[in-house]
Design an enzyme around this catalytic site. Sequence first.
Site, PDB file in Angstrom:
ATOM      1  N   GLU A  48       0.877  -1.158   0.000  1.00 38.42           N
ATOM      2  CA  GLU A  48       0.000   0.000   0.000  1.00 38.42           C
ATOM      3  C   GLU A  48       0.922   1.217   0.000  1.00 38.42           C
ATOM      4  O   GLU A  48       1.846   1.282   0.815  1.00 38.42           O
ATOM      5  CB  GLU A  48      -0.874  -0.002   1.256  1.00 38.42           C
ATOM      6  CG  GLU A  48      -1.881   1.111   1.226  1.00 38.42           C
ATOM      7  CD  GLU A  48      -2.765   1.185   2.473  1.00 38.42           C
ATOM      8  OE1 GLU A  48      -2.717   0.254   3.302  1.00 38.42           O
ATOM      9  OE2 GLU A  48      -3.481   2.188   2.590  1.00 38.42           O
ATOM     10  N   ARG A 274       5.662 -13.454   8.911  1.00 39.82           N
ATOM     11  CA  ARG A 274       6.303 -12.173   8.649  1.00 39.82           C
ATOM     12  C   ARG A 274       7.645 -12.113   9.371  1.00 39.82           C
ATOM     13  O   ARG A 274       7.891 -12.873  10.314  1.00 39.82           O
ATOM     14  CB  ARG A 274       5.399 -11.019   9.081  1.00 39.82           C
ATOM     15  CG  ARG A 274       5.124 -10.968  10.577  1.00 39.82           C
ATOM     16  CD  ARG A 274       4.005  -9.987  10.924  1.00 39.82           C
ATOM     17  NE  ARG A 274       4.354  -8.611  10.644  1.00 39.82           N
ATOM     18  CZ  ARG A 274       3.769  -7.865   9.699  1.00 39.82           C
ATOM     19  NH1 ARG A 274       2.813  -8.360   8.959  1.00 39.82           N
ATOM     20  NH2 ARG A 274       4.135  -6.620   9.516  1.00 39.82           N
ATOM     21  N   LYS A 284       4.743   0.169   9.677  1.00 38.78           N
ATOM     22  CA  LYS A 284       4.719   1.533   9.140  1.00 38.78           C
ATOM     23  C   LYS A 284       4.218   2.521  10.178  1.00 38.78           C
ATOM     24  O   LYS A 284       4.734   3.629  10.273  1.00 38.78           O
ATOM     25  CB  LYS A 284       3.800   1.579   7.925  1.00 38.78           C
ATOM     26  CG  LYS A 284       4.471   1.103   6.665  1.00 38.78           C
ATOM     27  CD  LYS A 284       3.511   1.269   5.509  1.00 38.78           C
ATOM     28  CE  LYS A 284       3.553   0.068   4.605  1.00 38.78           C
ATOM     29  NZ  LYS A 284       2.334  -0.143   3.862  1.00 38.78           N
TER      30      LYS A 284
HETATM   31  P1  ATP Z   1       3.033  -2.716   8.010  1.00 39.56           P
HETATM   32  O1  ATP Z   1       2.562  -3.811   8.911  1.00 39.56           O
HETATM   33  O2  ATP Z   1       4.434  -2.305   8.217  1.00 39.56           O
HETATM   34  O3  ATP Z   1       2.105  -1.550   7.936  1.00 39.56           O
HETATM   35  P2  ATP Z   1       1.824  -3.758   5.736  1.00 39.56           P
HETATM   36  O4  ATP Z   1       1.625  -5.215   5.744  1.00 39.56           O
HETATM   37  O5  ATP Z   1       0.649  -2.907   6.035  1.00 39.56           O
HETATM   38  O6  ATP Z   1       3.065  -3.386   6.604  1.00 39.56           O
HETATM   39  P3  ATP Z   1       1.863  -3.531   2.949  1.00 39.56           P
HETATM   40  O7  ATP Z   1       2.258  -2.339   2.179  1.00 39.56           O
HETATM   41  O8  ATP Z   1       0.443  -3.923   2.956  1.00 39.56           O
HETATM   42  O9  ATP Z   1       2.401  -3.265   4.381  1.00 39.56           O
HETATM   43  O10 ATP Z   1       2.780  -4.774   2.602  1.00 39.56           O
HETATM   44  C1  ATP Z   1       3.132  -5.198   1.322  1.00 39.56           C
HETATM   45  C2  ATP Z   1       3.550  -6.631   1.387  1.00 39.56           C
HETATM   46  O11 ATP Z   1       4.665  -6.795   2.275  1.00 39.56           O
HETATM   47  C3  ATP Z   1       2.452  -7.513   1.914  1.00 39.56           C
HETATM   48  O12 ATP Z   1       2.365  -8.651   1.081  1.00 39.56           O
HETATM   49  C4  ATP Z   1       2.880  -7.871   3.289  1.00 39.56           C
HETATM   50  O13 ATP Z   1       2.420  -9.137   3.669  1.00 39.56           O
HETATM   51  C5  ATP Z   1       4.397  -7.826   3.193  1.00 39.56           C
HETATM   52  N1  ATP Z   1       5.002  -7.525   4.492  1.00 39.56           N
HETATM   53  C6  ATP Z   1       4.774  -6.448   5.275  1.00 39.56           C
HETATM   54  N2  ATP Z   1       5.468  -6.540   6.424  1.00 39.56           N
HETATM   55  C7  ATP Z   1       6.159  -7.702   6.374  1.00 39.56           C
HETATM   56  C8  ATP Z   1       7.065  -8.372   7.260  1.00 39.56           C
HETATM   57  N3  ATP Z   1       7.390  -7.864   8.448  1.00 39.56           N
HETATM   58  N4  ATP Z   1       7.588  -9.548   6.864  1.00 39.56           N
HETATM   59  C9  ATP Z   1       7.271 -10.069   5.663  1.00 39.56           C
HETATM   60  N5  ATP Z   1       6.426  -9.503   4.793  1.00 39.56           N
HETATM   61  C10 ATP Z   1       5.873  -8.333   5.134  1.00 39.56           C
HETATM   62 MG    MG Z   2      -1.130  -3.573   5.191  1.00 39.28          MG
END
Ligand code: ATP
Ligand code: MG
Length: 568
Positions: A48, A274, A284
């Site tokens: 996102e 993750r 984030k």
């Molecule tokens: P955050 O939890 O930091 O806000 P998010 O999951 O909301 O991260 P996205 O932009 O939706 O962030 O993530 C893009 C991709 O990265 C998704 O497929 C998500 O599963 C993956 N991702 C995010 N954080 C991790 C992590 N700590 N380890 C592995 N993959 C991750």
């Molecule tokens: Mg997300």
Amino acid sequence: MTKPTSPAPAAPAVSAAAHSSNFIRNIIEDDLRSGRHHGRVATRFPPEPNGYLHIGHAKSICLNFGIARDFDGECHMRFDDTNPAKEETEYVDSILDSVRWMGFDWGVHLYFASDYFGQLYAYAEMLVARGDAYVDSLSADDIRAYRGTLTEPGRDSPHRSRTPEENLALFRQMKAGAFADGAHVLRLKLDMRSPNINLRDPVIYRIRHHAHHRTGEAWCIYPLYDYTHALSDALEHITHSVCTLEFEDHRPLYDWFVENLPVPSRPHQYEFARLNLTYAVLSKRKLIALVEGGHVDGWDDPRMPTLVGVRRRGYTPAGMQLFCERIGVSKSDSWIDMSVLEQAIRDDLEAQAPRATAVLAPLKLVIDNLAPDHVEACSAPVHPHHPEMGRREFPLTRELWIEREDFEETPPKGYFRLSPGAQVRLRYGYVVRCTGCDKDSDGRVVAVHCELLPETKSGTPGSDAVKVKGNIHWVSIAHALATEVRLYDRLFAVPHPGAGERDFKLDLNPHSKTTLTAYCEPGLAAAVPEQRFQFERHGYFVADLRDSRPGVPVFNRAVTLKDSWTKN
Ligand code: ATP
Ligand code: MG
């Protein structure tokens, strides 16, 4: 939407370490053998655009793009941009830049969920017309209250029995802008008593009067994540949709959308654990709090676990890929120690970083038997294991900077560096014998004196006739490049910042940044931004991307030479 037919993304510029297998790769191998998805492999990385990527994202990037690379498939770069209030073009640009920096290429496969808004809306109308979705007019609070809990079933909304005709009319009015934010939502009509809360009539559209970074004012209703994500995957002919474990309970919903709408393909979702990294936060929301609270110097502060941060810190894409290979991919949540990341970076840099000399805590050394105007060239290999990288030259003069810790007036046992009467080698220069020191009125040593032993110059015949146990680095005072060096430590002082209910900001390491003036061998004046070096004895450094000026690089320490955190 037509089936993507373009060639697979180009191979990454950075060669990855030989990949180890994991359960997702095993599934793909099985699918390829059985002919599922007609032998195609298509993954996607779907951030996102509401912040900068972090090291957790790197794991997902390496997994998704790595699969495409190794199975001759394609990996789509897709922005999941369904929340107009939080998303910005600045984030889009930075995310693309970070993925490219990691060494991956999406080729022609750059997509935005917002490109599908028209198609997604058409599908939603189908659901409404079929009686599979309804417009609800409960407030957000009431929707939550009606949803029930893990132990209590939910209750039907009083608006659940609206007819398809009523719903269609309302939904069209929602789209036309007839209502304020929050007045209505579109919900899937599934089962308010499902043990899986995600299936209790999930909201799939909401009203949001807010300009979108790509569609501008075209829409005032926006689809929600689960709906958008599954359908975007299907529209793009993704075969293996890999996400983190928290989406496991959303999979039935993912499957519902794929099975109940006339989509052109049948993707399948797989979940992996993750990345959790000690001494760091990978969310984030928390990273935004660090930036906005002024706890760091922006998103690309070299202490930040963002990809723009680790890049400025001097970490390499190959080192990041090596780290991701080493931690593997599994289905159980765990913590990876920060030292695993640091070691991967060290291992990558060790093999390639040119060597250089920098004195970080200077003390003057005077070679009394050299003339004040004596200038003599000395040289050293650029890399001890790569003679093809050539040699570097630097001058030896009467007055040098050495490290303050390389002189002890009364040396402790086992101290092999300078002390009155002791002999050491000036690395790549001569053996010198220490004759004494000067002190200021407070008794602090301000200069050390020595005599150079002729015939001991490194690299000349017989130079090692005089045996010494100590070897110290030095730079000529007259020729040294004086420049700013930043030594970084871990951003947090504890392995699990914010454990329990604690405010994670209270766990910040107050000593995470030290700035000093270092004296470097003169050749370093030519260092270009992002060029990395091993400063002998001090670790790996990079010329800062942002603050370096032509002829005056500023250096950031990426990582020390050894793991100083693990007690031995
Ligand atoms: P955050 O939890 O930091 O806000 P998010 O999951 O909301 O991260 P996205 O932009 O939706 O962030 O993530 C893009 C991709 O990265 C998704 O497929 C998500 O599963 C993956 N991702 C995010 N954080 C991790 C992590 N700590 N380890 C592995 N993959 C991750
Ligand atoms: Mg997300």
